[in-house]
Write a protein that holds these residues in place. Structure first.
Motif, short mmCIF file in Angstrom:
data_model
loop_
_atom_site.label_atom_id
_atom_site.label_comp_id
_atom_site.label_asym_id
_atom_site.label_seq_id
_atom_site.Cartn_x
_atom_site.Cartn_y
_atom_site.Cartn_z
N MET A 1 -75.19 38.44 40.68
CA MET A 1 -76.25 39.34 40.30
C MET A 1 -76.65 39.03 38.86
N LYS A 2 -77.94 38.92 38.60
CA LYS A 2 -78.42 38.69 37.24
C LYS A 2 -78.59 40.04 36.55
N LYS A 3 -78.19 40.06 35.30
CA LYS A 3 -78.21 41.32 34.55
C LYS A 3 -78.42 41.02 33.07
N ARG A 4 -79.15 41.88 32.38
CA ARG A 4 -79.30 41.74 30.93
C ARG A 4 -78.07 42.35 30.28
N VAL A 5 -77.37 41.54 29.49
CA VAL A 5 -76.11 41.96 28.88
C VAL A 5 -76.21 41.80 27.37
N THR A 6 -75.65 42.76 26.63
CA THR A 6 -75.64 42.71 25.16
C THR A 6 -74.28 42.21 24.69
N PHE A 7 -74.31 41.24 23.79
CA PHE A 7 -73.10 40.63 23.23
C PHE A 7 -73.07 40.85 21.72
N GLN A 8 -71.86 40.81 21.15
CA GLN A 8 -71.73 40.81 19.70
C GLN A 8 -71.07 39.51 19.29
N CYS A 9 -71.68 38.80 18.36
CA CYS A 9 -71.18 37.50 17.91
C CYS A 9 -69.82 37.66 17.23
N THR A 17 -75.75 41.42 17.12
CA THR A 17 -75.77 41.66 18.56
C THR A 17 -77.04 41.03 19.14
N TYR A 18 -76.93 40.56 20.37
CA TYR A 18 -78.04 39.93 21.04
C TYR A 18 -77.92 40.16 22.54
N THR A 19 -79.03 40.10 23.24
CA THR A 19 -79.01 40.29 24.68
C THR A 19 -79.43 39.00 25.37
N LEU A 20 -78.80 38.74 26.50
CA LEU A 20 -79.12 37.58 27.31
C LEU A 20 -79.17 38.01 28.77
N PHE A 21 -80.04 37.39 29.52
CA PHE A 21 -80.13 37.62 30.96
C PHE A 21 -79.18 36.64 31.61
N ARG A 22 -78.05 37.13 32.13
CA ARG A 22 -76.99 36.26 32.65
C ARG A 22 -76.66 36.57 34.10
N GLU A 23 -76.21 35.54 34.79
CA GLU A 23 -75.70 35.70 36.15
C GLU A 23 -74.25 36.17 36.02
N VAL A 29 -64.50 34.48 33.16
CA VAL A 29 -64.88 34.12 31.79
C VAL A 29 -66.29 33.52 31.82
N ILE A 30 -67.15 34.00 30.94
CA ILE A 30 -68.48 33.40 30.81
C ILE A 30 -68.62 32.84 29.40
N THR A 31 -69.45 31.80 29.28
CA THR A 31 -69.68 31.15 28.00
C THR A 31 -71.12 31.43 27.58
N VAL A 32 -71.29 31.82 26.32
CA VAL A 32 -72.62 32.09 25.77
C VAL A 32 -72.72 31.45 24.39
N ALA A 33 -73.93 31.34 23.89
CA ALA A 33 -74.17 30.85 22.52
C ALA A 33 -75.02 31.87 21.79
N CYS A 34 -74.63 32.19 20.57
CA CYS A 34 -75.38 33.14 19.76
C CYS A 34 -76.73 32.52 19.38
N PRO A 35 -77.83 33.20 19.64
CA PRO A 35 -79.14 32.63 19.29
C PRO A 35 -79.42 32.63 17.79
N TYR A 36 -78.62 33.34 17.00
CA TYR A 36 -78.85 33.42 15.56
C TYR A 36 -78.10 32.35 14.78
N CYS A 37 -76.79 32.16 15.12
CA CYS A 37 -75.99 31.19 14.37
C CYS A 37 -75.56 30.00 15.23
N ASN A 38 -75.93 30.00 16.51
CA ASN A 38 -75.59 28.94 17.46
C ASN A 38 -74.09 28.78 17.71
N ALA A 39 -73.30 29.78 17.37
CA ALA A 39 -71.86 29.72 17.63
C ALA A 39 -71.60 29.92 19.12
N GLU A 40 -70.82 29.01 19.69
CA GLU A 40 -70.45 29.15 21.09
C GLU A 40 -69.37 30.21 21.21
#
Length: 82
Positions: A1-9, A17-23, A29-40
């Motif tokens: 299910m795809k869902k908009r999720v909020t993460f904190q770097c 904090t940033y939101t991503l539309f993720r499956e 475990v899911i892997t994301v990258a911060c859109p502000y500092c590009n930290a994985e």
């Protein structure tokens, strides 16, 4: 299910904090990258899994396992990948 999720770097220089539309799947475990500092970052979903059960009333109470669901907080904390 795809869902908009909020993460904190996790990065101490960022901590935004940033939101991503993720499956969201059964993967723990899911892997994301911060859109502000590009930290994985990684997010472990295992602590947010809750079993769904129902109790059937009758001659004897019987509990039936209906599977699992995710109870995600408003903001998911991220961690530095190892």
């Amino acid at each position: 299910m795809k869902k908009r999720v909020t993460f904190q770097c996790w990065n101490n220089d960022c901590k935004r904090t940033y939101t991503l539309f993720r499956e969201i799947t059964k993967e723990q475990v899911i892997t994301v990258a911060c859109p502000y500092c590009n930290a994985e970052a990684v997010v472990d979903l295992e602590p947010y899994r809750k079993k769904i059960k129902t109790v059937i009333k009758g001659i004897e109470d019987k509990e039936q396992d209906l599977g699992e669901e995710l109870e995600l907080p408003d903001v998911l904390p991220t961690q530095k990948p190892e």
